[in-house]
Design an enzyme around this catalytic site. Structure first.
Site, PDB file in Angstrom:
ATOM      1  CG  HIS A  61      -1.717   1.257   1.383  1.00 55.00           C
ATOM      2  ND1 HIS A  61      -2.545   1.825   0.439  1.00 55.00           N
ATOM      3  CD2 HIS A  61      -1.706   2.111   2.434  1.00 55.00           C
ATOM      4  CE1 HIS A  61      -3.015   2.972   0.917  1.00 55.00           C
ATOM      5  NE2 HIS A  61      -2.525   3.171   2.122  1.00 55.00           N
ATOM      6  CG  HIS A  86       0.561   7.081   4.038  1.00 54.84           C
ATOM      7  ND1 HIS A  86       1.012   6.187   3.110  1.00 54.84           N
ATOM      8  CD2 HIS A  86      -0.717   6.730   4.295  1.00 54.84           C
ATOM      9  CE1 HIS A  86       0.041   5.340   2.806  1.00 54.84           C
ATOM     10  NE2 HIS A  86      -1.016   5.640   3.515  1.00 54.84           N
ATOM     11  CD  GLU A  90      -4.412   6.253  11.685  1.00 54.74           C
ATOM     12  OE1 GLU A  90      -4.087   6.872  10.671  1.00 54.74           O
ATOM     13  OE2 GLU A  90      -5.568   5.947  11.980  1.00 54.74           O
ATOM     14  CG  ASP A  91      -2.057   1.898  10.678  1.00 55.88           C
ATOM     15  OD1 ASP A  91      -2.898   2.442  11.428  1.00 55.88           O
ATOM     16  OD2 ASP A  91      -2.182   1.814   9.456  1.00 55.88           O
ATOM     17  CG  ASP A 152      -3.915   6.969   2.017  1.00 57.60           C
ATOM     18  OD1 ASP A 152      -3.709   5.758   1.802  1.00 57.60           O
ATOM     19  OD2 ASP A 152      -4.402   7.398   3.082  1.00 57.60           O
TER      20      ASP A 152
HETATM   21 MN    MN Z   1      -2.968   4.676   3.767  1.00 55.82          MN
END
Ligand code: MN
Length: 735
Positions: A61, A86, A90-91, A152
């Site tokens: 991705h 990116h 967050e992840d 994205d």
């Molecule tokens: Mn993404």
């Protein structure tokens, strides 16, 4: 997974990474390649145990997003690194500080912006809108945040297949509601069209497939037509030694569908399915002259439609678009749109903002300032804005897609405004004070009222008076978000003044019956007068809408206790349904949950069994069932997704549903008889009403009838279509 498969996967990751580098190469300098490699390794490592819903390794991705940034938007190293990283903050375990330490503040800022907006629509309504506002704030800081975000979103839309149906619809709706207009505004035409097409693919798969198939099956004939059409132009241009390229591309699926909808015509009747594009190679200095020379050649062979000439070279659109458009009559008697532009203009039209940078500094061109001006406006709007975030999103959005007009100040300065802008919009455009005091205008020396709609070419002088004040009514005819928000700010200010007077009155009246103004009495007042906010309550008192004497009555008044809290969002719905039916579910089963949950079928789209539907929790009327392709669906799904509940028809229902059919054909004796015979022969169909009209040998009719489900309806439509002389049978929603 076997050892071998994992080995293959690793090779594939490296292959994709190498492809990225190959495309980025022309943009790289210094130690750029090294930095990209570092970002890639960091991302691979951070995401190493993660997979996408499709089963692919997660790193595919970010790699794809970076690839889009490079080859479809034309961005450079900073954006590539940001795209690769990116999702890590967050992840994964990585923190923004790790990014900053390794890649500097610029990259860290962009990723921070991307992380903040990642869930623009995932939380409650106001929060979503607030996040969107934040996203736009980063736009004024660094436009690359939005560009990477669009990349994205594009990749997520391209891979939407692996998502469950309800997620697909939600993501697609957000895309068409905000991201496609945003791409349009930034001049990213290719991405905007793809986002729109992908929206249609998931929102209306049948329509999408039908149009794709028709474009495919008419391809050969179209190709022949285009070759014949451009042949004489090409010969002449070669003779005159132009370097050029001609393209004849079909318009996007979404725009074809839009035409079919708007004009209520079948695919076959959409005449401008494609546009011819002539791209010339020339130097910056000669661009304009060369384009007009080509125009002259085209119109030597084909008669132009004088109403359809668009010169976006002398005055580019404010998203940077430059091109010369004309519509000419072909030899087979159909109109054909021809777009003439240079290589540079074409690149800007396709890639938008990023391509501007590439040409920046070559000469002082006006298109640049157009886009800069827009970003400046967004910034201004955001910084000085007191509206609620939700209002802001609405105003902002309505400005995104608007067509433009060009008008002049008394000194001859050019101003761009959205179409339908009025003299008052222009006044606010000049200055807030000028807007607030505007009493009228002189347009081309003629006196006009403030709600006069401006046209391209108008020259406007604003007339003001110190006695003038903005009022509520003004909101009905201004279209720019600047004017709207300034008027609203002013009205709110006025409201606050009236409200503070009202508050004093309330205090006095309460004192007379020995009550204090405190939380308890305020709650009672709100309940007694049925108001939601204290501001509204005080305002109504201040303005005399509420009789001050009434206030004293709350001393004796006792509120009635609410029996049960109504369902207010999807989460309460889930709890409620589990309690009532004893089963764990977040899905409304229409038919089965009939008596336990309070729901109705929406009047705006009249769903029937078989339709793709969702439930929407309303504030006062329980749950409403809408069709996924309801005209209101996009807004409901994208702006209030926390109030959406999944819904599905259960098959056993014996109930009938109201729907409508529009029929059209050539008139003949007995046709109505045939129509009613077909309908009443069909099992369990009841006609509610039938209206027909015949004009000049053509009859048209509207039938309202009760059917069981879509399958039932489709059979009926097929049978009606087979009738002698019947030309068209289509469904509509009886209001
Ligand atoms: Mn993404």
């Amino acid at each position: 997974m076997t050892e071998l498969e994992l080995e293959e996967e690793k090779k594939e990751i490296v292959r994709r990474y190498r492809r990225l580098l190959r495309h980025a190469k022309p943009y790289l300098k210094g130690d750029d390649a090294k930095r990209i490699k570092k970002a890639f390794n960091m991302s691979v490592d951070a995401h190493k145990n993660m997979r996408r819903r499709s089963g692919e390794p997660y790193i595919f991705h970010p790699l794809a997003v970076a690839q889009i940034c490079v080859s479809e938007i034309g961005l450079g190293t900073t954006s590539i690194i940001s795209a690769l990283l990116h999702d890590v903050v967050e992840d994964t375990e990585l923190e923004i500080e790790d990014i900053e330490r390794n890649f500097g503040t610029k990259v860290a800022k962009i990723i921070d912006g991307l992380t903040k907006i990642s869930g623009v629509f995932d939380q409650g309504t106001s929060l979503q809108a607030e996040n969107f506002r934040k996203m736009l704030l980063t736009l004024s800081e660094d436009v690359r945040v939005i560009l990477v975000k669009l990349a994205d979103r594009l990749h997520n839309m391209r891979t939407l297949d692996s998502m469950p149906r309800n997620k697909q619809i939600k993501i697609a709706s957000e895309t068409i509601y905000l991201y496609a207009p945003l791409a349009h505004r930034l001049g990213l035409y290719a991405i905007k069209s793809e986002l729109e097409d992908l929206y249609l693919k998931y929102a209306e798969p049948d329509v999408f497939n039908m149009i794709v198939e028709k474009i495919r099956s008419t391809k050969a004939a179209r190709g022949r037509f285009i070759r014949n059409f451009i042949n004489p132009i090409q010969t002449e241009m070669r003779k005159r030694k132009f370097r050029f390229e001609v393209k004849g591309r079909p318009k996007s699926i979404f725009s074809i569908w839009n035409k079919m909808q708007k004009q209520d015509i079948p695919f076959e009747k959409v005449y401008d399915l494609f546009a011819i594009r002539i791209i010339v190679d020339t130097s910056m200095e000669e661009e304009k002259a060369v384009c007009w020379q080509v125009y002259s050649i085209v119109t030597d062979f084909y008669q132009p439609n004088p109403d359809r000439l668009r010169d976006w070279i002398s005055t580019p659109k404010s998203n940077g678009y430059e091109s010369l458009h004309t519509t000419v009559m072909s030899r087979t008697g159909t109109w054909v749109e021809v777009q003439i532009r240079t290589r540079r203009m074409d690149e800007i039209a396709e890639k938008g903002y990023a391509a501007h940078w590439k040409y920046k500094g070559s000469t002082a061109t006006s298109h640049e300032s157009g886009l800069e001006m827009w970003i400046g406006k967004v910034r201004e709007l955001l910084e000085k804005n007191e509206q609620s975030a939700l209002e802001f999103v609405d105003d902002f959005k309505s400005n995104l897609f608007a067509e433009e007009i060009f008008v002049f100040t008394p000194k001859g300065e050019l101003r761009k405004l959205p179409a339908k802008a009025t003299a008052l919009d222009f006044a606010f455009e000049i200055h807030t004070e000028v807007g607030a005091k505007c009493i009228g205008a002189k347009v081309n020396q003629r006196l006009v009222p403030i709600n006069y709609k401006l046209k391209t070419g108008d020259q406007i002088e604003i007339l003001t008076s110190n006695k003038q004040k903005p009022n509520e009514d003004w909101l009905n005819f201004v279209v720019t978000s600047k004017a709207r928000s300034r008027i609203k700010d002013y009205l709110k200010e006025q409201k606050k003044v009236a409200a503070s007077e009202g508050k004093e009155i309330v205090k006095r009246k309460l004192n007379q019956v020995k009550l204090d103004l405190n939380n308890e009495t305020v709650e009672k007042l709100l309940g007694y007068f049925k108001y939601k906010s204290t501001l509204d309550l005080y305002y109504s008192v201040g303005k005399g809408i509420i009789d001050p004497k009434e206030i004293k009555k709350i001393k004796e008044w006792r509120p009635v206790k609410n029996k049960k809290a109504p369902i207010s969002d999807a989460r309460t719905f889930k709890k409620e349904i589990t309690e009532l039916t004893g089963r764990e579910s977040d899905m409304l089963l229409i038919g089965e949950d009939m008596d336990v949950v309070d729901y109705t079928l929406a009047k705006c789209c009249n769903p029937i069994p078989g339709d793709d539907v969702f439930g929407f929790v309303t504030t006062h009327e329980g749950i409403k069932i809408h069709r996924v392709n309801c005209p209101n669906a996009i807004e409901l799904l994208s702006k209030h997704s926390h109030r959406v509940v999944k819904a599905k028809w259960t098959s056993q229902s014996e109930i009938s549903f109201l729907t409508g059919l529009r029929i059209k054909g050539t008139d003949r004796v007995g046709v109505i008889n045939d129509v009613t015979r077909v309908i009443s022969n069909e099992l369990k169909v009841n006609i509610r009403s039938i209206v027909t009209e015949t004009v000049g040998g053509i009859f048209e009719g509207e039938i309202q009838l009760f059917v069981q489900d879509t399958k039932h309806l489709d059979t009926l439509i097929k049978k009606l279509e087979q009738l002698d002389g019947m030309e068209k049978v289509s469904r509509f929603d009886p209001a």
